[in-house]
Write an enzyme that holds these catalytic residues in place. Structure first.
Site, PDB file in Angstrom:
ATOM      1  N   LYS A  53      46.822  29.377  24.885  1.00 39.91           N
ATOM      2  CA  LYS A  53      46.773  30.789  25.295  1.00 39.91           C
ATOM      3  C   LYS A  53      48.150  31.248  25.791  1.00 39.91           C
ATOM      4  O   LYS A  53      48.619  32.336  25.463  1.00 39.91           O
ATOM      5  CB  LYS A  53      45.706  30.982  26.388  1.00 39.91           C
ATOM      6  CG  LYS A  53      44.278  30.880  25.840  1.00 39.91           C
ATOM      7  CD  LYS A  53      43.202  30.833  26.922  1.00 39.91           C
ATOM      8  CE  LYS A  53      41.817  30.657  26.285  1.00 39.91           C
ATOM      9  NZ  LYS A  53      40.718  30.568  27.257  1.00 39.91           N
ATOM     10  N   GLN A  97      40.210  29.489  33.658  1.00 34.71           N
ATOM     11  CA  GLN A  97      39.633  28.700  32.570  1.00 34.71           C
ATOM     12  C   GLN A  97      38.337  28.015  33.018  1.00 34.71           C
ATOM     13  O   GLN A  97      38.285  27.403  34.085  1.00 34.71           O
ATOM     14  CB  GLN A  97      40.665  27.658  32.076  1.00 34.71           C
ATOM     15  CG  GLN A  97      40.233  26.874  30.855  1.00 34.71           C
ATOM     16  CD  GLN A  97      40.087  27.726  29.585  1.00 34.71           C
ATOM     17  OE1 GLN A  97      40.718  28.775  29.450  1.00 34.71           O
ATOM     18  NE2 GLN A  97      39.259  27.286  28.659  1.00 34.71           N
ATOM     19  N   ASP A 120      38.538  38.371  30.655  1.00 35.33           N
ATOM     20  CA  ASP A 120      37.427  37.614  30.052  1.00 35.33           C
ATOM     21  C   ASP A 120      36.153  38.453  30.003  1.00 35.33           C
ATOM     22  O   ASP A 120      35.152  38.009  29.422  1.00 35.33           O
ATOM     23  CB  ASP A 120      37.134  36.357  30.874  1.00 35.33           C
ATOM     24  CG  ASP A 120      37.830  35.128  30.318  1.00 35.33           C
ATOM     25  OD1 ASP A 120      37.874  34.999  29.081  1.00 35.33           O
ATOM     26  OD2 ASP A 120      38.303  34.308  31.119  1.00 35.33           O
TER      27      ASP A 120
HETATM   28  N1  GUN Z   1      36.196  28.237  28.336  1.00 31.85           N
HETATM   29  C1  GUN Z   1      35.783  28.262  27.045  1.00 31.85           C
HETATM   30  N2  GUN Z   1      35.934  29.501  26.522  1.00 31.85           N
HETATM   31  C2  GUN Z   1      36.468  30.268  27.505  1.00 31.85           C
HETATM   32  C3  GUN Z   1      36.845  31.639  27.566  1.00 31.85           C
HETATM   33  O1  GUN Z   1      36.724  32.424  26.624  1.00 31.85           O
HETATM   34  N3  GUN Z   1      37.348  32.052  28.770  1.00 31.85           N
HETATM   35  C4  GUN Z   1      37.463  31.209  29.847  1.00 31.85           C
HETATM   36  N4  GUN Z   1      37.951  31.724  30.971  1.00 31.85           N
HETATM   37  N5  GUN Z   1      37.121  29.938  29.815  1.00 31.85           N
HETATM   38  C5  GUN Z   1      36.621  29.471  28.646  1.00 31.85           C
END
Ligand code: GUN
Length: 289
Positions: A53, A97, A120
């Site tokens: 990311k 995350q 998110d």
């Molecule tokens: N863990 C797996 N997918 C995601 C996501 O889209 N956002 C976040 N914050 N954690 C994740």
């Protein structure tokens, strides 16, 4: 005739091009779009996701502020960090995350993020907007899947759709986004009876189990010409695989997403899109949905 591969890398690149241009415009207006990432502990998959990311942010001109925290990080420390990031005018998006270590409450954590920095789309406020069909910051994987349908001009109106997942990150938001497009949506989960029957009698399947030792979507489970979107990822003999037996499913489906190269790149692209949207919101701009 074999179905068409849905190329998530190509679609993600087209989204990234738009994000790069938007980031440049923001910079010319004195705003340097910035995403704060929060990673607790050393879960190998989460570490790779966050690194990817951050790399993607760099590629499109979004700055990042990296917060790597020990496995023992407390809820109180997490609350203080989020409060600081919420107040920091140079930070436009906050990504914590998931999953979090067990001493941390996921709901308490994501709920604390300012809704205008919630890239998110997981705060109660943004979930409420999503359920009302008015969300601006939407969860990244579901909005990435919607972008794939748009790109391939797949009309969802009147279609029967089965989602095999009921999580906050995927199944629940996707349900709302697809309903908004006038699809008839069924959410399946571990207690669903006759899953194969549900799959065989639907036009579109979205599968997001992520454990091939427990579940594989095989060609005998889909109808001729079905569309299959694979969100699951797991490792088999060291190789990254999805939920479906892609080689055989694609022979019967009209469209299917591969793993890797399907939904994964879209999740990242939509995070970038949400971050420039959040940066625009920070200067008072109200984006259209
Ligand atoms: N863990 C797996 N997918 C995601 C996501 O889209 N956002 C976040 N914050 N954690 C994740």
């Amino acid at each position: 005739m074999a179905g068409q591969k849905i190329d998530g890398i190509a679609v993600a690149n087209s989204v990234k091009e738009r994000v790069r241009a938007a980031a440049e415009t923001l910079r010319s207006e004195g705003i340097r779009p910035c995403l704060a990432t929060v990673l607790v502990g050393e879960n190998p998959a989460s570490t790779i996701y966050v690194t990817n990311k951050q790399k993607a942010c760099f590629e499109v001109g979004i700055e990042t502020k990296d917060h790597k925290l020990p496995d023992s990080f407390s809820q109180q420390e997490m609350n203080s960090l989020i409060d600081l990031l919420n107040k920091d005018g140079t930070v436009h998006g906050i990504l914590v995350q998931l999953p979090l270590p067990k001493q941390l409450d996921e709901f308490a954590t994501t709920s604390r993020i300012s809704p205008i920095k919630d890239v998110d789309g997981l705060t109660p406020y943004n979930i409420g907007l999503l359920a009302s069909g008015r969300a601006i910051l939407k969860p990244c994987t579901p909005s990435g899947i919607m972008e794939l349908f748009d790109y391939y001009k797949i009309d969802l109106s009147g279609k029967n759709i089965v989602i095999i997942n009921r999580s906050h990150l995927v199944g629940k938001p996707l349900y709302h986004l697809m309903l908004e497009k006038n699809a008839t949506v069924t959410t399946c989960h571990s207690k669903t009876k006759n899953l194969k029957q549900h799959c065989l009698s639907t036009d579109i399947i979205i599968t997001a189990i992520g454990d091939r030792s427990k579940f594989t979507l095989t060609a005998d489970m889909i109808s001729d010409g079905a569309i299959v979107i694979d969100v699951g990822t797991s490792r088999q003999d060291g190789k990254l695989v999805g939920d479906m037996d892609y080689e055989n499913v694609i022979k019967k489906a009209s469209y299917a997403t591969p793993v890797p190269g399907g939904v994964g790149p879209m999740t990242i692209a939509m995070l970038l899109k949400n971050t420039v949207t959040a940066a625009s919101i920070s200067k008072g701009f109200v984006p259209s949905r």
